[in-house]
Design an enzyme around this catalytic site. Structure first.
Site, PDB file in Angstrom:
ATOM      1  N   TYR A  81       0.838  -1.209   0.000  1.00 15.21           N
ATOM      2  CA  TYR A  81       0.000   0.000   0.000  1.00 15.21           C
ATOM      3  C   TYR A  81       0.876   1.265   0.000  1.00 15.21           C
ATOM      4  CZ  TYR A  81      -3.772   3.127   1.635  1.00 15.21           C
ATOM      5  OH  TYR A  81      -4.691   4.140   1.770  1.00 15.21           O
ATOM      6  N   LYS A  97       1.106   4.203  -2.827  1.00 15.97           N
ATOM      7  CA  LYS A  97       0.768   5.597  -2.527  1.00 15.97           C
ATOM      8  C   LYS A  97       1.974   6.524  -2.722  1.00 15.97           C
ATOM      9  CE  LYS A  97      -3.585   4.955  -1.516  1.00 15.97           C
ATOM     10  NZ  LYS A  97      -4.631   5.526  -2.376  1.00 15.97           N
TER      11      LYS A  97
END
Ligand code: NDP
Length: 269
Positions: A177, A181
């Site tokens: 993740y 990002k």
């Protein structure tokens, strides 16, 4: 944040809060990915309240997307629900083509769709890594790639990518993740540099710990320790993020590009 008329009241986070109802986005067409729930739902409703025609993208949650449309229509907002898996390049092409055919232009693109598949790096499966990167990072590339010609042609546009403080600081258990990002921040800055001279603004919003389905799955203990690490000592709401997105979508931010705006109660500072 904006200079328009503010009226109406809604209960969020246990407090009465004003709803921004200036109409500065009237006539603008906005595509919000992952708008069937959570932060995306708030972004869609906020842009619609400010007058934009909002395309509410969803992947699996058609019913929820239709409910968002109903909410929008209840205050006079308009738009439609558009199903598409943003990780699929060809499908994104078909979605954007259809939107451009119907509406003629897109002025605001919010890449909000995102997923988590948390695991420690020693246990993370390839599928957990790939699916998160495909949705969170490639999904944004897909929509930007398919709409960039439209933005260039009209010599205007606002692209807002929803990243995360995890992409700024990293987070244990979220290598996939955080990588997606952080990648989104790189994508934001590079595309901002490419499109700036054509009057197109590309920015990122980095939420901290926001009360949605995504964080709803966490245990009470994890939530408590996350809240303890936030200087403002509370989780954020979808509305907190949506207001920042509306600012970056509106004309008050016309000279801002390539930035990452943290909406995190001070978490990442
Ligand atoms: P939710 O899980 O509540 O909602 C996720 C949304 O993304 C849903 O509308 C879902 O649609 C959509 N979505 C997922 N995969 C796809 C796909 N392949 N194609 C199209 N849509 C898809 O998440 P949040 O509202 O919490 O998060 C929204 C964004 O904010 C994400 O990018 C997330 O990473 C980011 N963020 C969230 C934080 C938080 O604390 N909640 C903190 C920092 C960043 P459907 O249900 O139809 O599949």
């Amino acid at each position: 944040m904006t200079d328009g008329v503010r009226r109406g009241e809604r209960k969020t986070s246990g407090k009465d809060e004003k709803v921004n109802e200036n109409k500065e986005l009237t006539g603008k067409v906005a595509l919000v990915t992952g708008a069937s729930r959570g932060i995306g739902r708030w972004i869609a409703l906020t842009l619609a309240r400010q007058g934009a025609i909002v395309l509410v993208n969803y992947n699996g949650s058609r019913e929820s997307a239709l409910k968002v449309m109903e909410e929008m229509e209840s205050f006079g907002g308009c738009g439609e629900a558009v199903g598409c898996d943003v990780s699929d390049f060809e499908a994104c092409g078909r979605m954007t083509e259809e939107i451009l055919r119907k509406y003629g232009h897109v002025d605001i693109l919010v890449n909000n769709a995102g997923i988590t598949r948390d695991n420690l790096i020693v246990r993370m499966r390839e599928e957990e890594y790939d699916s998160v990167l495909d949705t969170n990072l490639k999904g944004a590339f897909n929509t930007i790639r398919h709409l960039s010609r439209c933005f260039l042609k009209q010599r205007s546009g606002k692209i807002i990518n929803i990243t995360s403080v995890s992409g700024v600081t990293g987070n244990a258990g979220q290598a996939n993740y955080s990588a997606s990002k952080a990648g989104l921040i790189g994508l934001t800055k590079s595309v901002a540099r490419e499109l700036a001279c054509k009057g197109i603004c590309v920015n990122a919003v980095a939420p901290g710990f926001i009360d949605t389905d995504m964080t709803g799955a966490l245990t009470g203990k994890v939530k408590e320790s996350a809240v303890a690490s936030i200087p403002m000592k509370r989780m954020g709401s979808g509305r907190d993020v949506a207001e920042a997105v509306a600012f970056l979508a509106g004309r008050c931010s016309d000279y801002i590009t390539g930035q990452v705006l943290c909406v995190d109660g001070g978490m990442a500072m």
